[in-house]
Structure formats: C-alpha cells, structure tokens
Design a protein around this motif. Structure first.
Motif, PDB file in Angstrom:
ATOM      1  N   ALA A 273       0.834  -1.209   0.000  1.00 33.73           N
ATOM      2  CA  ALA A 273       0.000   0.000   0.000  1.00 33.73           C
ATOM      3  C   ALA A 273       0.865   1.255   0.000  1.00 33.73           C
ATOM      4  O   ALA A 273       0.576   2.222  -0.721  1.00 33.73           O
ATOM      5  CB  ALA A 273      -0.930  -0.006   1.208  1.00 33.73           C
ATOM      6  N   ALA A 274       1.933   1.265   0.799  1.00 31.91           N
ATOM      7  CA  ALA A 274       2.805   2.427   0.858  1.00 31.91           C
ATOM      8  C   ALA A 274       3.534   2.651  -0.462  1.00 31.91           C
ATOM      9  O   ALA A 274       3.677   3.791  -0.925  1.00 31.91           O
ATOM     10  CB  ALA A 274       3.807   2.264   2.001  1.00 31.91           C
ATOM     11  N   SER A 281       3.703   2.566 -10.154  1.00 27.65           N
ATOM     12  CA  SER A 281       2.621   1.939 -10.910  1.00 27.65           C
ATOM     13  C   SER A 281       2.613   0.437 -10.670  1.00 27.65           C
ATOM     14  O   SER A 281       3.656  -0.223 -10.754  1.00 27.65           O
ATOM     15  CB  SER A 281       2.798   2.224 -12.407  1.00 27.65           C
ATOM     16  OG  SER A 281       1.856   1.486 -13.165  1.00 27.65           O
ATOM     17  N   ILE A 282       1.447  -0.118 -10.370  1.00 28.61           N
ATOM     18  CA  ILE A 282       1.314  -1.550 -10.170  1.00 28.61           C
ATOM     19  C   ILE A 282       1.602  -2.309 -11.457  1.00 28.61           C
ATOM     20  O   ILE A 282       1.925  -3.497 -11.436  1.00 28.61           O
ATOM     21  CB  ILE A 282      -0.109  -1.891  -9.649  1.00 28.61           C
ATOM     22  CG1 ILE A 282      -0.200  -3.358  -9.202  1.00 28.61           C
ATOM     23  CG2 ILE A 282      -1.149  -1.596 -10.730  1.00 28.61           C
ATOM     24  CD1 ILE A 282       0.696  -3.714  -8.065  1.00 28.61           C
ATOM     25  N   PHE A 283       1.530  -1.636 -12.611  1.00 29.76           N
ATOM     26  CA  PHE A 283       1.804  -2.265 -13.902  1.00 29.76           C
ATOM     27  C   PHE A 283       3.282  -2.172 -14.275  1.00 29.76           C
ATOM     28  O   PHE A 283       3.692  -2.717 -15.289  1.00 29.76           O
ATOM     29  CB  PHE A 283       0.952  -1.618 -14.996  1.00 29.76           C
ATOM     30  CG  PHE A 283      -0.517  -1.650 -14.694  1.00 29.76           C
ATOM     31  CD1 PHE A 283      -1.224  -2.839 -14.752  1.00 29.76           C
ATOM     32  CD2 PHE A 283      -1.189  -0.501 -14.328  1.00 29.76           C
ATOM     33  CE1 PHE A 283      -2.577  -2.875 -14.466  1.00 29.76           C
ATOM     34  CE2 PHE A 283      -2.545  -0.522 -14.031  1.00 29.76           C
ATOM     35  CZ  PHE A 283      -3.241  -1.716 -14.100  1.00 29.76           C
ATOM     36  N   GLY A 284       4.074  -1.460 -13.472  1.00 31.58           N
ATOM     37  CA  GLY A 284       5.504  -1.360 -13.729  1.00 31.58           C
ATOM     38  C   GLY A 284       5.871  -0.168 -14.583  1.00 31.58           C
ATOM     39  O   GLY A 284       5.019   0.474 -15.206  1.00 31.58           O
ATOM     40  N   LEU A 324      -4.837   1.714  -0.307  1.00 25.13           N
ATOM     41  CA  LEU A 324      -4.321   0.866  -1.378  1.00 25.13           C
ATOM     42  C   LEU A 324      -5.211   0.945  -2.612  1.00 25.13           C
ATOM     43  O   LEU A 324      -4.731   1.122  -3.737  1.00 25.13           O
ATOM     44  CB  LEU A 324      -4.201  -0.568  -0.887  1.00 25.13           C
ATOM     45  CG  LEU A 324      -3.761  -1.630  -1.904  1.00 25.13           C
ATOM     46  CD1 LEU A 324      -2.410  -1.276  -2.483  1.00 25.13           C
ATOM     47  CD2 LEU A 324      -3.723  -3.007  -1.250  1.00 25.13           C
ATOM     48  N   VAL A 325      -6.520   0.845  -2.408  1.00 24.08           N
ATOM     49  CA  VAL A 325      -7.452   0.912  -3.538  1.00 24.08           C
ATOM     50  C   VAL A 325      -7.406   2.290  -4.194  1.00 24.08           C
ATOM     51  O   VAL A 325      -7.354   2.407  -5.426  1.00 24.08           O
ATOM     52  CB  VAL A 325      -8.883   0.584  -3.060  1.00 24.08           C
ATOM     53  CG1 VAL A 325      -9.888   0.835  -4.178  1.00 24.08           C
ATOM     54  CG2 VAL A 325      -8.972  -0.855  -2.586  1.00 24.08           C
ATOM     55  N   VAL A 326      -7.389   3.346  -3.379  1.00 28.46           N
ATOM     56  CA  VAL A 326      -7.366   4.703  -3.924  1.00 28.46           C
ATOM     57  C   VAL A 326      -6.098   4.945  -4.724  1.00 28.46           C
ATOM     58  O   VAL A 326      -6.126   5.564  -5.789  1.00 28.46           O
ATOM     59  CB  VAL A 326      -7.507   5.734  -2.782  1.00 28.46           C
ATOM     60  CG1 VAL A 326      -7.200   7.145  -3.281  1.00 28.46           C
ATOM     61  CG2 VAL A 326      -8.909   5.678  -2.204  1.00 28.46           C
ATOM     62  N   SER A 327      -4.959   4.461  -4.230  1.00 31.73           N
ATOM     63  CA  SER A 327      -3.703   4.683  -4.945  1.00 31.73           C
ATOM     64  C   SER A 327      -3.703   3.989  -6.302  1.00 31.73           C
ATOM     65  O   SER A 327      -3.237   4.550  -7.298  1.00 31.73           O
ATOM     66  CB  SER A 327      -2.523   4.190  -4.102  1.00 31.73           C
ATOM     67  OG  SER A 327      -2.635   2.809  -3.839  1.00 31.73           O
ATOM     68  N   SER A 332      -4.509   4.879 -12.165  1.00 33.16           N
ATOM     69  CA  SER A 332      -5.122   4.486 -13.440  1.00 33.16           C
ATOM     70  C   SER A 332      -5.905   5.646 -14.048  1.00 33.16           C
ATOM     71  O   SER A 332      -5.835   5.905 -15.255  1.00 33.16           O
ATOM     72  CB  SER A 332      -6.034   3.283 -13.234  1.00 33.16           C
ATOM     73  OG  SER A 332      -5.317   2.173 -12.737  1.00 33.16           O
ATOM     74  N   VAL A 333      -6.650   6.375 -13.212  1.00 32.15           N
ATOM     75  CA  VAL A 333      -7.439   7.498 -13.718  1.00 32.15           C
ATOM     76  C   VAL A 333      -6.536   8.606 -14.241  1.00 32.15           C
ATOM     77  O   VAL A 333      -6.764   9.165 -15.328  1.00 32.15           O
ATOM     78  CB  VAL A 333      -8.368   8.036 -12.608  1.00 32.15           C
ATOM     79  CG1 VAL A 333      -9.027   9.339 -13.042  1.00 32.15           C
ATOM     80  CG2 VAL A 333      -9.422   7.001 -12.266  1.00 32.15           C
ATOM     81  N   LEU A 334      -5.479   8.931 -13.485  1.00 33.04           N
ATOM     82  CA  LEU A 334      -4.559   9.973 -13.926  1.00 33.04           C
ATOM     83  C   LEU A 334      -3.852   9.574 -15.217  1.00 33.04           C
ATOM     84  O   LEU A 334      -3.649  10.407 -16.107  1.00 33.04           O
ATOM     85  CB  LEU A 334      -3.534  10.263 -12.834  1.00 33.04           C
ATOM     86  CG  LEU A 334      -4.062  10.963 -11.572  1.00 33.04           C
ATOM     87  CD1 LEU A 334      -2.962  11.095 -10.532  1.00 33.04           C
ATOM     88  CD2 LEU A 334      -4.629  12.336 -11.911  1.00 33.04           C
ATOM     89  N   GLY A 335      -3.475   8.294 -15.323  1.00 31.70           N
ATOM     90  CA  GLY A 335      -2.855   7.835 -16.557  1.00 31.70           C
ATOM     91  C   GLY A 335      -3.805   7.913 -17.744  1.00 31.70           C
ATOM     92  O   GLY A 335      -3.405   8.287 -18.841  1.00 31.70           O
ATOM     93  N   TRP A 336      -5.085   7.587 -17.514  1.00 31.90           N
ATOM     94  CA  TRP A 336      -6.068   7.660 -18.596  1.00 31.90           C
ATOM     95  C   TRP A 336      -6.285   9.114 -19.033  1.00 31.90           C
ATOM     96  O   TRP A 336      -6.341   9.415 -20.228  1.00 31.90           O
ATOM     97  CB  TRP A 336      -7.374   7.058 -18.119  1.00 31.90           C
ATOM     98  CG  TRP A 336      -8.484   7.133 -19.136  1.00 31.90           C
ATOM     99  CD1 TRP A 336      -8.658   6.331 -20.220  1.00 31.90           C
ATOM    100  CD2 TRP A 336      -9.566   8.070 -19.157  1.00 31.90           C
ATOM    101  NE1 TRP A 336      -9.782   6.707 -20.916  1.00 31.90           N
ATOM    102  CE2 TRP A 336     -10.357   7.781 -20.294  1.00 31.90           C
ATOM    103  CE3 TRP A 336      -9.930   9.130 -18.337  1.00 31.90           C
ATOM    104  CZ2 TRP A 336     -11.489   8.507 -20.607  1.00 31.90           C
ATOM    105  CZ3 TRP A 336     -11.064   9.858 -18.653  1.00 31.90           C
ATOM    106  CH2 TRP A 336     -11.829   9.557 -19.775  1.00 31.90           C
ATOM    107  N   ILE A 337      -6.360  10.020 -18.058  1.00 32.70           N
ATOM    108  CA  ILE A 337      -6.538  11.440 -18.396  1.00 32.70           C
ATOM    109  C   ILE A 337      -5.337  11.959 -19.170  1.00 32.70           C
ATOM    110  O   ILE A 337      -5.468  12.681 -20.168  1.00 32.70           O
ATOM    111  CB  ILE A 337      -6.766  12.270 -17.119  1.00 32.70           C
ATOM    112  CG1 ILE A 337      -8.109  11.893 -16.478  1.00 32.70           C
ATOM    113  CG2 ILE A 337      -6.729  13.763 -17.421  1.00 32.70           C
ATOM    114  CD1 ILE A 337      -8.352  12.569 -15.141  1.00 32.70           C
TER     115      ILE A 337
END
Length: 369
Positions: A273-274, A281-284, A324-327, A332-337
């Motif tokens: 979470a930290a 990014s969880i996707f690397g 953790l969920v918010v991060s 993802s939202v910021l990357g999409w924008i």
C-alpha cells in the motif's frame, strides 16, 4: 542513399522529439509531481492530527511512529524496484518471520548473536533467491509464486517454534533497537535506513542498472532485445528483497524482544500500500523512492493517529486497504486522463504549413530522406 538535405540547413522544419511532460518548466515538473503531492498530504495529516488528536504532537509519538514504520521503510526500498519491473513479492512478511525465528532459534542454541544475525540474513537471501528462481527460470508469475511462498515461509517459521517464543536476547542489542540517536527523538534504526535509502536511490535513479529496471517495467521484450539481462535483474531484485526483509526481521525481533512465528503478520499489505501510494505503478515502469518513503510515513502517521484516538486494529486495516485501492485507482485514472490529453494535443509545427526548400518531391524521396 545520400541525404538530399544539407545538415547545415536550418530552414527545414525539424520534428519535436521531446516528451510532452518535459516541455513544462522544471519547477512545474517538480512541484506538480506525485512525490510532492504525497509529501504534502503527509504534512497536512500531521498538522491536522497534531491539532485534533491528543498527544500526537509529542516528541515521543514521533519516536514510536518511526520505530513502528522502520521495518516497512526498509522493505519498501527493494519492493519498489521489484514492482517497477512489473513483478510483486507478497512473501516479505513471511520472510521477516522466518528470519526472526531463525535468528532466535540459533541464538537460543548457543550461537553468538552476530553469527545468528548473519545466518538470518542468509535465510533471507535463500528465500528471495527461491522466489526469483521460480519467476525467472521456471517462468511462473510472481503473484502466484509469492502467494505460495507466503504460506510456505510462514508455515516453516511457525513449525520451528510452535507456540513458544525466544525472548532472552542481549540487552545491548535490544537497547540499540529501541534507542535513539544521541539526545534526539530519532531512533537509531533510522541510521541503517538512511544508508540503505541512499544506496537504493542511487541504484535506481542514477545507474544503468536502474534504467534497466524501468525499461523492463515499460516493455520487457524491448528491454531484452536492447541487451538488458532481464532474468538476472529480476533475480537480483528478489534476492535484495529477501535480504532486506531478513534485516527487518532481525530488527523486529530485537525491538520487541521476541522471536515468534507470527511476527509481522499482515505487514505485506502495509508495504505494498505504501509503495503504490508513493506513486509506483502496479503495472511497472514508473515510480520514485522519495514518494515511496513519504507513502510509508503517511500510512504510519494515519495509523498512529487512529491508535491515539482509540481506534481498533480493524479500523486501521480498513483505512490501509482503502488507501491501497485509492492509490491504484487514482494512478489508473490519472494515466487515462494524461493519455487522452496527449492524444488530443496537436503535433508541434503541424498547423503551420512550410514550403519545402527543395521544391516538390515524391513520397519515396521523402522516405529516403
């Protein structure tokens, strides 16, 4: 074919090769970064808790806050590098427990404390190497592998001691683990963390090995074709995660004066979470260690404030899970924008037609140029 364009001719329009994000001024790239946002959130939480939560602003609270988050700070350093490559290690808390039990059992059997600590570090190296072997050589996904070794290492740790605990450790070592630097309120363990933080920051952000870590996370196939030894890099990172987790296990044992199989239960959630809250990014392929350090301190400050406000451990776990969920969702939202904005932006110099200095040419000649 010889180029038809004179290299000294500056009248020909050139294609802008600069990333859109780097076209902004330096102060905007720094102040509007994710790292600075997390540090700002940490300051806001600290000021709010100091004003509303009893005893939060006391120096002793900061001391115990740093003592509590020290293992998470240590493990978050190599975990950041692992996640940037697109992998994950969920077995870190179990490695902490196994190293703690190994340290305690060896010391209880008469092994000198220094040799017992070295053996515990070797246990961490073996745990990390086993994870890395299954991921890089066997080719299994790291999520599945480390879920399995999470249970395996925890089971071995519990099996070695059962329901008993080793508690008789040298007073000099336990005093150091709980002590402070001189007359300050900063725990002694922060010296170890500061040294490791500098080493990992240099490794990730200022070396070719670190650039290879980012390249693997962005596109593993392209990284492999460019000459980066992907499997070796990942194996090294899993081994680093194992040995640092073992180091955290030794500190955990000395700080609480107890080696038990259930030590650090659930710590992997706080670490991940930290790291994600700190902008990795969880996707690397994206992340920075300063933001991760702020993410650890932010979660620690929130947990400390909730405990002082007489909230239960379940509430703290709920808040950690929400962060953790918010991060993850926020990234993802910021990357999409950002991707929508880049697709909608016009190419530089694309709206102003310019004459070709060589006159009309065919498409084939343009390609040859």
């Amino acid at each position: 074919m010889t180029s038809l364009i004179d290299p000294s001719d500056t009248s020909t329009p050139s294609r802008d090769r600069t990333y859109r994000d780097h076209q902004r001024p330096l102060w905007q790239r720094v102040l509007l970064s994710r790292d600075v946002a997390v540090w700002a959130a940490l300051v806001v939480v600290y000021l709010y808790a100091s004003a509303t939560v009893p005893f939060f602003d006391r120096p002793i609270t900061i001391t115990y806050l740093l003592l509590d988050v020290a293992p998470i700070l240590l493990i978050a350093l190599p975990m950041t590098l692992v996640i940037i490559t697109g992998e994950i290690d969920l077995s870190v808390a179990s490695t902490v427990a196994l190293a703690s039990v190994s340290f305690g059992v060896l010391y209880d059997k008469g092994t000198p404390v220094v040799l017992a600590a070295v053996a515990a570090l070797l246990v961490g190296v073996v745990c990390g190497a086993f994870n890395g072997f299954l991921v890089t050589v066997v080719g299994l996904p790291s999520l599945a592998v480390t879920i399995g070794t999470l249970a395996l290492y925890r089971g071995i740790a519990v099996g070695l001691l059962g329901t008993t605990a080793v508690t008789d450790f040298p007073e000099a070592w336990t005093d150091w683990a709980r002590g402070r630097i001189g007359e300050s309120d900063i725990p002694s363990i922060m010296i170890v963390f500061a040294v490791l933080a500098v080493l990992f920051i240099v490794l990730l952000h200022f070396t070719a090995f670190g650039r290879g870590i980012f390249a693997i996370g962005l596109n593993e196939g392209a990284a492999r074709f460019s000459g980066i030894r992907v499997e070796r890099t990942k194996l090294v990172l899993f081994m680093l995660t194992g040995v640092v987790s073992a180091m955290a296990g030794i500190y955990y044992t000395l700080r609480y004066g107890s080696a038990r199989g259930d030590n650090a239960n659930g710590m992997e959630l706080q670490v991940i979470a930290a790291v994600l809250l700190g902008g990795v990014s969880i996707f690397g392929g994206r992340g920075a260690l300063p933001g991760v350090i702020a993410g650890v301190l932010l979660i620690g400050a929130i947990g400390s404030a909730l405990r002082l406000a007489d909230q239960t451990a379940d509430v703290i776990n709920i808040v950690t899970g929400l962060l953790l969920v918010v991060s993850v969702v926020g990234s993802s939202v910021l990357g999409w924008i950002g991707s929508r904005r880049r697709r909608g932006a016009p190419e530089p110099n694309s709206t102003t037609p310019q004459a070709d200095p060589d006159g009309p040419v065919s498409n084939r000649e343009r390609e040859d140029r």
